[in-house]
Design a protein around this motif. Structure first.
Motif, PDB file in Angstrom:
ATOM      1  N   ILE A  82     -28.806 -86.640  62.345  1.00  0.00           N
ATOM      2  CA  ILE A  82     -28.912 -85.705  62.615  1.00  0.00           C
ATOM      3  C   ILE A  82     -28.363 -84.955  60.847  1.00  0.00           C
ATOM      4  O   ILE A  82     -27.079 -85.062  61.004  1.00  0.00           O
ATOM      5  CB  ILE A  82     -28.922 -84.251  63.634  1.00  0.00           C
ATOM      6  CG1 ILE A  82     -29.176 -85.559  64.888  1.00  0.00           C
ATOM      7  CG2 ILE A  82     -28.978 -83.647  63.649  1.00  0.00           C
ATOM      8  CD1 ILE A  82     -30.710 -85.055  65.278  1.00  0.00           C
ATOM      9  N   ASP A  83     -29.114 -84.507  60.057  1.00  0.00           N
ATOM     10  CA  ASP A  83     -28.467 -83.936  58.906  1.00  0.00           C
ATOM     11  C   ASP A  83     -27.918 -82.659  59.149  1.00  0.00           C
ATOM     12  O   ASP A  83     -28.296 -81.622  59.211  1.00  0.00           O
ATOM     13  CB  ASP A  83     -29.842 -84.053  57.797  1.00  0.00           C
ATOM     14  CG  ASP A  83     -29.204 -84.742  56.468  1.00  0.00           C
ATOM     15  OD1 ASP A  83     -27.770 -83.834  56.385  1.00  0.00           O
ATOM     16  OD2 ASP A  83     -30.199 -84.648  55.570  1.00  0.00           O
ATOM     17  N   ASP A  84     -27.190 -82.812  57.966  1.00  0.00           N
ATOM     18  CA  ASP A  84     -27.398 -80.696  57.906  1.00  0.00           C
ATOM     19  C   ASP A  84     -26.505 -80.367  59.198  1.00  0.00           C
ATOM     20  O   ASP A  84     -26.736 -79.043  59.241  1.00  0.00           O
ATOM     21  CB  ASP A  84     -28.545 -79.953  57.171  1.00  0.00           C
ATOM     22  CG  ASP A  84     -28.372 -80.256  56.201  1.00  0.00           C
ATOM     23  OD1 ASP A  84     -28.506 -81.165  55.179  1.00  0.00           O
ATOM     24  OD2 ASP A  84     -29.524 -79.887  56.186  1.00  0.00           O
ATOM     25  N   PHE A  85     -26.077 -81.531  60.085  1.00  0.00           N
ATOM     26  CA  PHE A  85     -25.587 -80.635  61.324  1.00  0.00           C
ATOM     27  C   PHE A  85     -25.108 -79.414  61.741  1.00  0.00           C
ATOM     28  O   PHE A  85     -23.744 -79.399  60.803  1.00  0.00           O
ATOM     29  CB  PHE A  85     -24.455 -81.910  62.367  1.00  0.00           C
ATOM     30  CG  PHE A  85     -24.512 -80.778  64.464  1.00  0.00           C
ATOM     31  CD1 PHE A  85     -25.428 -81.317  64.817  1.00  0.00           C
ATOM     32  CD2 PHE A  85     -23.677 -81.262  64.197  1.00  0.00           C
ATOM     33  CE1 PHE A  85     -25.670 -80.909  66.446  1.00  0.00           C
ATOM     34  CE2 PHE A  85     -23.704 -80.560  65.531  1.00  0.00           C
ATOM     35  CZ  PHE A  85     -24.503 -80.424  66.771  1.00  0.00           C
ATOM     36  N   ALA A 121     -19.187 -86.454  57.700  1.00  0.00           N
ATOM     37  CA  ALA A 121     -18.751 -85.368  56.813  1.00  0.00           C
ATOM     38  C   ALA A 121     -19.369 -85.194  55.907  1.00  0.00           C
ATOM     39  O   ALA A 121     -18.889 -86.194  54.744  1.00  0.00           O
ATOM     40  CB  ALA A 121     -17.240 -85.334  56.861  1.00  0.00           C
ATOM     41  N   GLU A 122     -20.123 -84.769  55.435  1.00  0.00           N
ATOM     42  CA  GLU A 122     -20.809 -84.003  53.952  1.00  0.00           C
ATOM     43  C   GLU A 122     -19.684 -83.105  52.971  1.00  0.00           C
ATOM     44  O   GLU A 122     -19.297 -82.535  53.079  1.00  0.00           O
ATOM     45  CB  GLU A 122     -22.166 -83.388  54.087  1.00  0.00           C
ATOM     46  CG  GLU A 122     -23.356 -84.535  55.281  1.00  0.00           C
ATOM     47  CD  GLU A 122     -24.257 -83.476  54.567  1.00  0.00           C
ATOM     48  OE1 GLU A 122     -25.113 -82.892  55.677  1.00  0.00           O
ATOM     49  OE2 GLU A 122     -25.282 -84.194  54.340  1.00  0.00           O
ATOM     50  N   GLY A 123     -19.809 -83.572  51.826  1.00  0.00           N
ATOM     51  CA  GLY A 123     -19.354 -83.039  50.590  1.00  0.00           C
ATOM     52  C   GLY A 123     -18.022 -82.408  50.688  1.00  0.00           C
ATOM     53  O   GLY A 123     -17.112 -81.591  50.684  1.00  0.00           O
TER      54      GLY A 123
HETATM   55 MG    MG Z   1     -27.214 -82.891  54.514  1.00  0.00          MG
END
Ligand code: MG
Ligand code: C2E
Ligand code: MG
Ligand code: MG
Length: 279
Positions: free
Chosen positions: A178-181, A235-237
């Protein structure tokens, strides 16, 4: 009016049109031809396992090498591609290219990597998504476990429909993330019903993780919840050493961000593994 030459076609240039509107017009007209002209390219961003500090996966991120405008980032054309429906053939191209690349890397002797591929709403809703994914896996010979399909919370609104789609995809052996959760408005109830493997915490929660008490509370709570549900977390970014340390201490499984690498062309990923020692 002046005419601006591009390929065989001429488009009218209205001097009163601002740059943004002009750019959008150019992108709209050219988007349809871009696929057959092979102007799209995939870049790959490493995902690092925080326990081992090894690259365990990459995310495939599409760019458009436009003949006049140069490298166009996805936010400028993915919404257009969604509107026009071009996202369906483009998405299939992305999926096939990403799987081919991952298979080739393995044949070159690189360690097995997980390949993340973003799905758009329009692709996710199509009846033939299962067949497309099954065909691509068969054609490329990629182990399905090495493909991770990324969907967003907003795609899960129709719970019954999405559950069916995901169960079918899951039966192929692929992974689901699940992206951008945390940025969607959907209820959490899908988390216990859906056959998902991973949550990707949106980078908006990561950027101020050490200074903003609310962000750190959200991230640690997501980690606790996800791990109780036996889900992995990326964790993104992640941009700073301090963010990385915070996430590691709190048990986050993987991290992706400029701290480790920006998205890079395929051969740069290869070089990360193929570096021969110099003396
Ligand atoms: Mg994302
Ligand atoms: P996403 O799937 O959430 O991808 C992560 C985005 O965050 C990428 O932007 C990546 O370059 C950027 N990013 C990674 N690390 C950092 C960081 O440390 N700091 C900052 N500020 N940004 C970071 P990109 O490549 O511009 O892609 C944007 C979005 O476009 C993606 O977000 C995804 O939703 C969409 N997209 C990209 N490729 C595809 C594709 O092949 N198909 C579909 N449907 N959507 C795609
Ligand atoms: Mg993504
Ligand atoms: Mg996204």
């Amino acid at each position: 009016y002046r005419a601006k030459e591009h390929g065989n076609s001429y488009r009218l240039y209205d001097p009163s049109m601002d740059t943004k509107a002009y750019e959008r017009m150019v992108l709209e007209t050219d988007l349809r031809k871009a696929l057959e002209r092979e102007e799209f390219v995939l870049w790959y961003q490493p995902q690092i396992n925080l326990a081992t500090m090894q690259i365990e996966g990459v995310e495939a991120l599409v760019r458009w090498q436009h003949p006049e405008l140069g490298l166009v980032p996805p936010f400028k054309f993915i919404p257009l591609a969604e509107e026009t429906g071009l996202i369906v053939p483009l998405g299939e191209w992305v999926l096939r290219t990403a799987c081919q690349t991952n298979k080739r890397w393995q044949e070159l002797g690189m360690p097995k990597l997980r390949m993340g591929v973003n799905l758009s709403m329009r692709q996710f809703r199509r009846e033939d998504l299962f067949d497309t994914v099954a065909n691509v896996l068969q054609e490329t010979g990629l182990d399905p476990a090495d493909l991770e399909l990324e969907i967003t919370e907003s795609m899960t609104m129709d719970l019954e429909q999405s559950l069916q789609t995901l169960q079918k995809l899951k039966s192929l052996g692929v992974q689901i993330g699940i992206d951008d959760f945390g940025t969607g408005y959907s209820s959490l109830s899908y988390l216990k019903k859906f056959p998902i493997d991973r949550l990707k915490i949106d980078r908006s929660f990561v950027s101020d993780i050490e200074t903003d008490e609310n962000d750190s509370a959200i991230v640690t709570t997501i980690l606790l919840m996800a791990h109780n549900l036996r889900l992995k977390v990326t964790a993104e970014g992640v941009e700073t050493e301090a963010q990385k340390e915070y996430l590691k201490v709190h048990g986050c499984d993987d991290a992706q961000g400029y701290l480790f690498s920006r998205p890079v062309p395929q051969d740069e990923i290869q070089q990360m593994f193929m570096k021969t020692p110099q003396n």
